[in-house]
Motif scaffolding. Sequence first.
Motif, short mmCIF file in Angstrom:
data_model
loop_
_atom_site.label_atom_id
_atom_site.label_comp_id
_atom_site.label_asym_id
_atom_site.label_seq_id
_atom_site.Cartn_x
_atom_site.Cartn_y
_atom_site.Cartn_z
N ASP A 73 -25.90 46.65 24.97
CA ASP A 73 -24.99 47.80 24.99
C ASP A 73 -25.81 49.09 24.88
N ARG A 74 -25.18 50.17 25.33
CA ARG A 74 -25.74 51.50 25.06
C ARG A 74 -25.58 51.82 23.58
N HIS A 75 -26.58 52.44 23.01
CA HIS A 75 -26.50 52.92 21.64
C HIS A 75 -26.83 54.40 21.67
N GLU A 93 -29.95 58.12 24.00
CA GLU A 93 -29.30 56.87 24.40
C GLU A 93 -30.36 55.79 24.52
N TYR A 94 -30.05 54.61 23.98
CA TYR A 94 -30.91 53.43 24.12
C TYR A 94 -30.07 52.28 24.65
N LEU A 95 -30.72 51.27 25.19
CA LEU A 95 -30.05 50.05 25.65
C LEU A 95 -30.73 48.85 24.99
N TYR A 96 -30.00 48.16 24.13
CA TYR A 96 -30.54 46.96 23.50
C TYR A 96 -29.38 46.12 22.94
N ASN A 97 -29.71 44.98 22.36
CA ASN A 97 -28.70 44.04 21.86
C ASN A 97 -28.35 44.33 20.40
N SER A 98 -27.07 44.13 20.07
CA SER A 98 -26.60 44.31 18.70
C SER A 98 -25.34 43.48 18.48
N CYS A 99 -24.99 43.32 17.21
CA CYS A 99 -23.76 42.63 16.83
C CYS A 99 -22.98 43.49 15.84
N ARG A 117 -32.01 59.39 32.44
CA ARG A 117 -33.25 58.65 32.29
C ARG A 117 -32.96 57.16 32.44
N PRO A 118 -33.92 56.36 32.95
CA PRO A 118 -33.70 54.91 33.00
C PRO A 118 -33.67 54.34 31.59
N LEU A 119 -32.75 53.43 31.33
CA LEU A 119 -32.68 52.79 30.03
C LEU A 119 -33.22 51.36 30.05
N ILE A 120 -33.56 50.89 31.25
CA ILE A 120 -34.08 49.53 31.39
C ILE A 120 -35.08 49.54 32.55
N GLU A 121 -35.99 48.58 32.54
CA GLU A 121 -37.11 48.60 33.47
C GLU A 121 -36.70 48.58 34.94
N ASP A 122 -35.59 47.94 35.28
CA ASP A 122 -35.20 47.89 36.69
C ASP A 122 -34.34 49.09 37.10
N ASN A 123 -34.14 50.03 36.20
CA ASN A 123 -33.41 51.28 36.47
C ASN A 123 -31.95 51.04 36.83
N SER A 124 -31.41 49.88 36.47
CA SER A 124 -30.02 49.57 36.78
C SER A 124 -29.05 50.27 35.84
N VAL A 125 -29.53 50.68 34.68
CA VAL A 125 -28.71 51.42 33.72
C VAL A 125 -29.45 52.71 33.37
N ILE A 136 -40.14 53.01 33.12
CA ILE A 136 -40.36 53.08 31.67
C ILE A 136 -39.06 53.53 31.01
N PRO A 137 -38.46 52.69 30.16
CA PRO A 137 -37.18 53.04 29.55
C PRO A 137 -37.24 54.35 28.78
N ASP A 138 -36.23 55.17 28.99
CA ASP A 138 -36.00 56.43 28.30
C ASP A 138 -37.05 57.50 28.59
N ALA A 139 -37.81 57.33 29.68
CA ALA A 139 -38.78 58.34 30.06
C ALA A 139 -38.07 59.53 30.69
N ILE A 140 -38.35 60.72 30.21
CA ILE A 140 -37.68 61.91 30.70
C ILE A 140 -38.02 62.15 32.16
N GLY A 141 -37.01 62.53 32.95
CA GLY A 141 -37.21 62.77 34.37
C GLY A 141 -37.09 64.23 34.75
N THR A 142 -35.95 64.84 34.45
CA THR A 142 -35.69 66.22 34.84
C THR A 142 -35.22 67.02 33.64
N THR A 143 -35.78 68.18 33.47
CA THR A 143 -35.32 69.08 32.42
C THR A 143 -35.47 70.52 32.90
N SER A 144 -34.62 71.38 32.41
CA SER A 144 -34.74 72.80 32.72
C SER A 144 -34.10 73.60 31.59
#
Length: 714
Positions: A695-697, A667-673, A621-629, A589-597
Motif C-alpha cells: 500500500d501507499r503510506h 509517499e512510500y510503497l511497502y507492506n503493512s498490516c 516520483r516512482p515508488l517501485i523499481e518498475d515505475n508502475s506506481v 530508484i524508488p522515491d527519487a525526485i524527478g521534477t521540482t520548481s
Amino acid sequence: MSRFIIQSRLRSWQAFLPFCCAFHVHAGGLPLDSNQVEETSLPTITVTAPLTFNLLGVANTASQGTVTQAQLKNRPLLRPAEILETVPGLIVTQHSGDGKANQYFLRGFNLDHGTDLASFVDGVSVNMPSHAHGQGYSDLNFLIPELVNFIQYRKGPYNAADGDFASAGSVRIEQMRQLKENFVELTGGSFGYERLLAAGTTEYLGGQLLGAVDVSHSNGPWDVAENSEKQNVQLRYSRGTLNDGWSLAFSHYQSDWGSTDQVAQRAIDDGLIGRYGSLNPSDGGETKRTALTFNWADTTLTEQRKLDLFALHYKLNLFSDFTYYLNDPIHGDQFEQLDERNVFGGRYEQSFFSNLLTYPMQNKFGISARHDAISSDGLFLTENRVRYATISDDKVNETTVALYAENTLNWTPYFRSTFGLRTDFYHFDVDANIAQNSGNLNAHKTSPKIGFVFGPFGKTEYYLNYGYGFHSNDARGTTLRINPDPRDAGYLSPVNTVSPLVRTKGGELGLRTEILPHLHSTIALWQLDSDSELVFVGDAGTTEASRPSRRRGIEWTNYYQPSKAWQIDFDAAFSQAKFTDDDLVGNHIPDAIGTTSSMGIAYTPNSPWSVGLRLRYFGPRPLIEDNSVRSTASTLVNAQAGYQFSKHLSGKLEILNLFNRQVNDIEYLYNSCLRSDSATAECSASSTNREGFLDRHIHPAESRAVRASLRVSF
C-alpha cells in the motif's frame, strides 16, 4: 606607494579572490548587506559593491551560490530547516513529527535525512554518521532562522573542502555575530502555535556578546496533538570579523513531541482514520543537542588561515511505527531508536595568494578530524513507548581524518582552472551486544577534483567540472556478521557486511549569464554515478545498501532584481535516477525526485509595508523499481506580509499553505498490516502466507495555518 601596490595586487587577483575571501554572493548576484563587517577579507581595503554584483570571473561552478539575509527576511517558513529551500532545486519535507530531522530531496536523490547532502553550521558538520535512525542524519531544528547570516551552497562532488555526505551537494550556514538591534518577538497562530524569541547583542570587554532564547509550542493539524515543545538557547562572544577575528559560542537545544507518522492510504480510504489521523498515538520522541564551538580566522594580503573547533553532546529517543501489526500481531510494530554520543572535531585551512610567473594563483591546504564516541546506538521493540525486547544496543567509536589541497590558477583573463585532491581516513570500532557483530575496520578514499572556467565572453561564462566523492556507511554494517533481528526469518543466520565507503563520481557542464539587465541566470547539466544506493526499509525504519546507480539532470536558475524594492527568483530542475545494473524488478530508484520548481516574489518598498510570496512544486516520483506506481505531485504556496508600525514596533502575518492544498509531504510503497486486517490471510497471526498488504503510506502536508507576530526592538 603601498596603497598603489595593494590596489594593483587586488586587481590581479580579482578573478578568484572575491569568491574565496572578499564576498559572499547568491547565485543570483546579490551581495551581503553593506553594513556587515564580514564583507571583505582584506581589512586594509574598502570595497564597495554595486547592488547587482557580477559573479562572472568569480564562481568555479554554475551550481554554487550564497543566500543572504535580505532573501531570508521575507520568506515564510513552516519549519527551521526550510531555509534550505533557498538552495535551488532542494526540497525539504517531513514524514514524522516536527522534532525529527527533515526529509531532503535534491538532484535525483531522496536524501532521507541527509545521506548525500552535507550540512554545516558555523563550520560544524551537522550530519551524524552511524546514526540510530539513518546514515548522515542531519537535524537542523536547532537553527533560529532569524539569526542566520548567510548560506553558502555547492552542488556536486567538485570542492576539495567537502568530503563525506557531499555527493549531491553541501550547505554551509553562518550565524550572526552581531545584531543591528535587540528585539523580543511574540508569535501566535493556528493549531496552538506559540513562540517567544528574544535576541540581542552588547559590547563586552572589547568584543560583542550575543544571546538568544527561542521557545515554542505547537499541536499541528493532527487528530492526535503533536504537543511539540522546543527550547533553544544560544550565547556567542566574538571579536573582529568573520575573516579577521574569533568567536566562541555555546548552544543548547531540546525538543519533545508526539508524532503522526506516515499512515497507510487504505486506512484513510476505508474511513478508519481521517486525513490527519494516527495509527499509533504513542509515536514521537525527544532530542537534545549541546554544543561548544570556536571559530578563528586571520587574513593578510598574501594568505588566509581558518580554524574551527567543536565539541557536542547529542541524544535522541525516537519511537516510530511504520508497519503497525505486520511483524507482531500482538504487541504491534512500534520500535525505539536510541542514539547518544559525544562528538569532538575541527578543521584547519590555510590559503596562499601568489603568482605563478605572471599568473594569479591560490593554493589551499586543509586538515579536518572528527571522533564520534557513541555510547548507545540502539534498536528496541516497544509498545506504547515501553521496551519489551532488544534487537541491538551497540557502542561505536568512529574516527575520521581528512587531508585536502586545491589549486586555482588564472591562465588568462578568460580561462582559469581548479585542481583538488582529498583523502579521507576512517576507523570503525563496534562493540555490539551480540559478540559476533563486534569488530573494527580501517578504510580510506582518495577523491580528485578538476574544474575549468571559460570566459566571461559577452557577459557569459562557461564551466566544466568533474570530481570524485563518497558517502560512508553505518559502522555497524561494516562488522555485521549475523542477523540480530528476531523479527526476521533469518535471525542469527550469516549476513554480508557492507562496504565502509561508497564511491561516487560526477560531472557538470554549465553556464552563467547576465546578458539581460538585472537578470542573473545559470544552467547546469550534470551526472552522478554511485557504486551503491541506500534504500529505505519501512518495517525497520532503516536503510540498507543496494545496487549501483546513475543520476543525470538539468537545472535552470534565475534571479531578477530590477530595483531595490523588488526581488524575483525562479528555478526548475529535472532529473532522472536509475540503477545501472539490469534486474527483472526494474531499474527505477524508488522515491527519487524527478521534477521540482519554485518561484518567489519579495516586495520591500520604502514604506512600512513588505510582502513575500513563495510557490513550490514537488513533482511525481516512482515508488517501485518498475515505475508502475508513482507518487502524486504537490504544489504549495506560502505568503507573508510585514508592517512597520513605528521605529521600534513591527508586525508580520504568515499564511502557510495559502490555498489549503490537500497534498502529501512524502509517499512510500511497502507492506503493512492494520489491526482491522487481522482476519485476512495476509495479516492473520496463524497464516502461513502472512506478508501484509502492499500500500501507499503517506504523510500529508499540513493544512492552511495562519501565524501573526509582533516584534519590539530596542
